[in-house]
Scaffold this motif. Sequence first.
Motif, short mmCIF file in Angstrom:
data_model
loop_
_atom_site.label_atom_id
_atom_site.label_comp_id
_atom_site.label_asym_id
_atom_site.label_seq_id
_atom_site.Cartn_x
_atom_site.Cartn_y
_atom_site.Cartn_z
N ARG A 103 0.74 -1.14 -0.27
CA ARG A 103 0.01 -0.05 0.10
C ARG A 103 0.95 1.18 -0.11
O ARG A 103 0.60 2.13 -0.55
N ASN A 149 0.25 1.97 14.44
CA ASN A 149 -0.69 0.91 13.80
C ASN A 149 -0.49 0.79 12.50
O ASN A 149 -0.83 -0.22 12.08
N PHE A 150 0.06 1.86 11.60
CA PHE A 150 0.09 1.57 10.43
C PHE A 150 1.57 2.35 10.03
O PHE A 150 1.63 3.43 9.44
N ILE A 154 0.93 5.05 6.92
CA ILE A 154 0.58 6.54 7.26
C ILE A 154 1.65 7.33 6.99
O ILE A 154 1.24 8.42 6.17
N TRP A 157 1.46 8.23 3.27
CA TRP A 157 0.25 9.00 2.62
C TRP A 157 0.64 10.31 3.21
O TRP A 157 -0.03 11.44 2.66
N ARG A 278 -6.93 -0.22 14.77
CA ARG A 278 -7.53 0.66 13.55
C ARG A 278 -8.51 1.75 14.00
O ARG A 278 -9.52 1.40 14.61
N CYS A 279 -8.06 3.01 13.53
CA CYS A 279 -9.07 4.05 14.06
C CYS A 279 -10.27 3.88 13.32
O CYS A 279 -11.46 4.43 13.83
N THR A 280 -10.41 2.93 12.15
CA THR A 280 -11.52 2.68 11.51
C THR A 280 -12.55 1.59 12.05
O THR A 280 -13.39 0.95 11.50
N GLY A 438 -10.39 -0.49 6.29
CA GLY A 438 -9.80 -0.99 5.22
C GLY A 438 -9.99 0.13 3.97
O GLY A 438 -11.12 0.05 3.70
N LEU A 439 -8.81 0.80 3.62
CA LEU A 439 -9.01 1.97 2.66
C LEU A 439 -8.16 1.59 1.44
O LEU A 439 -7.37 0.98 1.19
N PHE A 445 -9.55 10.42 2.39
CA PHE A 445 -9.91 9.75 4.01
C PHE A 445 -9.66 10.86 4.87
O PHE A 445 -8.88 11.83 5.01
O1 LIG Z 1 -8.42 1.18 7.92
C1 LIG Z 1 -7.62 1.48 7.25
O2 LIG Z 1 -7.04 0.80 6.49
C2 LIG Z 1 -6.61 2.45 7.91
C3 LIG Z 1 -6.94 2.91 9.20
C4 LIG Z 1 -6.16 4.12 9.73
O3 LIG Z 1 -5.69 4.80 8.91
C5 LIG Z 1 -5.66 4.03 11.04
O4 LIG Z 1 -6.27 3.18 11.79
O5 LIG Z 1 -5.10 4.88 11.53
#
Ligand SMILES: O=C(O)CCC(=O)C(=O)O
Length: 476
Positions: A103, A149-150, A154, A157, A278-280, A438-439, A445
């Motif tokens: 990614r 976490n990423f 992150i 991006w 994950r923040c999502t 999952g993006l 975003f």
């Molecule tokens: O859900 C995702 O793929 C990215 C989530 C995210 O950016 C995060 O947890 O900081």
Amino acid sequence: MTQYKNLIAGEWVAGASEADNINPSDTNDIIGRASHASAAQVSDAIAAARAALPKWNAGTSQLRSDLLAAIANELFARKEELGELLAREEGKTRAEAIGEVGRAANIFRFFSSEVVRIRGEKLASVRPGIDVEITRDPVGVVGIITPWNFPIAIPAWKIAPALAFGNTVVFKPSELTPGTAHALAEVIHRAGVPAGVFNLVLGTGAVVGDALLSGVDAITFTGSVKTGNQIVRRATERMIRVQAEMGGKNPLVVLDDANLDVAVGCALDGSFFQTGQRCTASSRLVVTEGIHDRFVDALATRLAQINIGPALKAGTQVGPVVDRRQLEQDLRYIDIGSSEGASVRVKGELLKRETPGHYLSPTLFTDTTNQMRINREEVFGPVAAVIRVKDYDEALAVANDTSFGLSAGICTTSQKYARHFQQHAEAGLTMLNLATAGLDYHVPFGGRKGSSYGPREQGTYAIDFYTIVKTSYLSV
Ligand SMILES: O=C(O)CCC(=O)C(=O)O
Ligand SMILES: NC(=O)C1=CN([C@@H]2O[C@H](COP(=O)(O)OP(=O)(O)OC[C@H]3O[C@@H](n4cnc5c(N)ncnc54)[C@H](OP(=O)(O)O)[C@@H]3O)[C@@H](O)[C@H]2O)C=CC1
């Protein structure tokens, strides 16, 4: 033992103190030692970035495009090796980690093309004989603060668009994932990015993050709400540009007419995969009465089958929690949920595996109300709570009753409810019959309410944060 140094003005330099990089799947495994920069070294990095800015900005877009493509190519070529390092230090599974490196590579490739697509506008003035041109300048020195976490996606991006649009960078990764950050910095350096254009400063938020805030022209942050709020306040006091992506308390709505397998799959992935970190993540499962019991039974059955183990072990579906502090937070919230009166359908237990690590099995609460702390505060672990609701209208109201607004999902076969939810969910992302997490890498975003501050990240929208619009009047 691998030593991770700081990259300042094109030189790898030792810092003022050191810290171990510990494998959460095996706490006896010290992966490397990070050399933490002092506040003075952070100032040096900012000064180097500032000195490098004019030449970098005046350079050709072809050069910037070629450099970003070279970074992408090396990441693609080494995605297995770098993925293994990432899995070893962060704890996500090998497949998830390799996917994340891919990614990051795609993000650099995307922005290597965006560089040559920077466009402006030309308009006639309302006054005769005058043209108006609208162009974009870089913001300047961009400070980048990222979470664990990423640890490569992150940073990618944020770093890729910053460099693409002519800015220089000082990057502070999480102290928990210095290995991946260092490897990424080596790739960027090796690609031939000029000295000072990209700088890496390792260390804690309290020292390095704090020093960074005092000197840069713009700051982009991802992490907790608490830190994000502090950073936004500091940045606005200095009147610098700021972008903060913070937490979520993301709802997954499951309606009576949902396909049960799809709904359970979405909950399993969105709430528990990647250890819920994950923040999502969908930590609130908002389920209508007619499907509630079947959904809970099926999800509990699937949870019992999840293979939790060392991140790099074949067959592991969910790795360990990232560190002891996060594990303690998860356990605290499991206690809070029980003491608030939630029923514990699946109880999270500390697990023993072949190596000593932070292994925690999933927790599924039922009979919860949306006012409970477990439904209002971000846990960031393998913990989800089911909220039973009467119908779609109540589900939507509960979904929106939160201080967050990052991602919101719905599982339904009704086009009417799907469309209504897409229009009325107060979130930056909506998902239909998909997990809330999952993006894609090429689309914007970001969230609403307490989840985000500032312009969107990623895709073609990233340019809005990393550039300043200039309006020029030309007498012709
Ligand atoms: O859900 C995702 O793929 C990215 C989530 C995210 O950016 C995060 O947890 O900081
Ligand atoms: N929304 C998201 O994507 C994420 C949310 N979180 C949430 O945050 C909680 C804590 O995790 P944590 O990693 O500590 O998150 P933080 O928000 O504390 O950390 C994110 C980044 O900010 C840095 N930082 C911390 N304090 C400051 C400061 N005063 N000034 C400048 N930078 C600072 C950190 O440095 P360092 O940690 O190296 O000291 C890290 O690089 C989690 O339990 C979870 O709830 C966590 C990660 C991602």
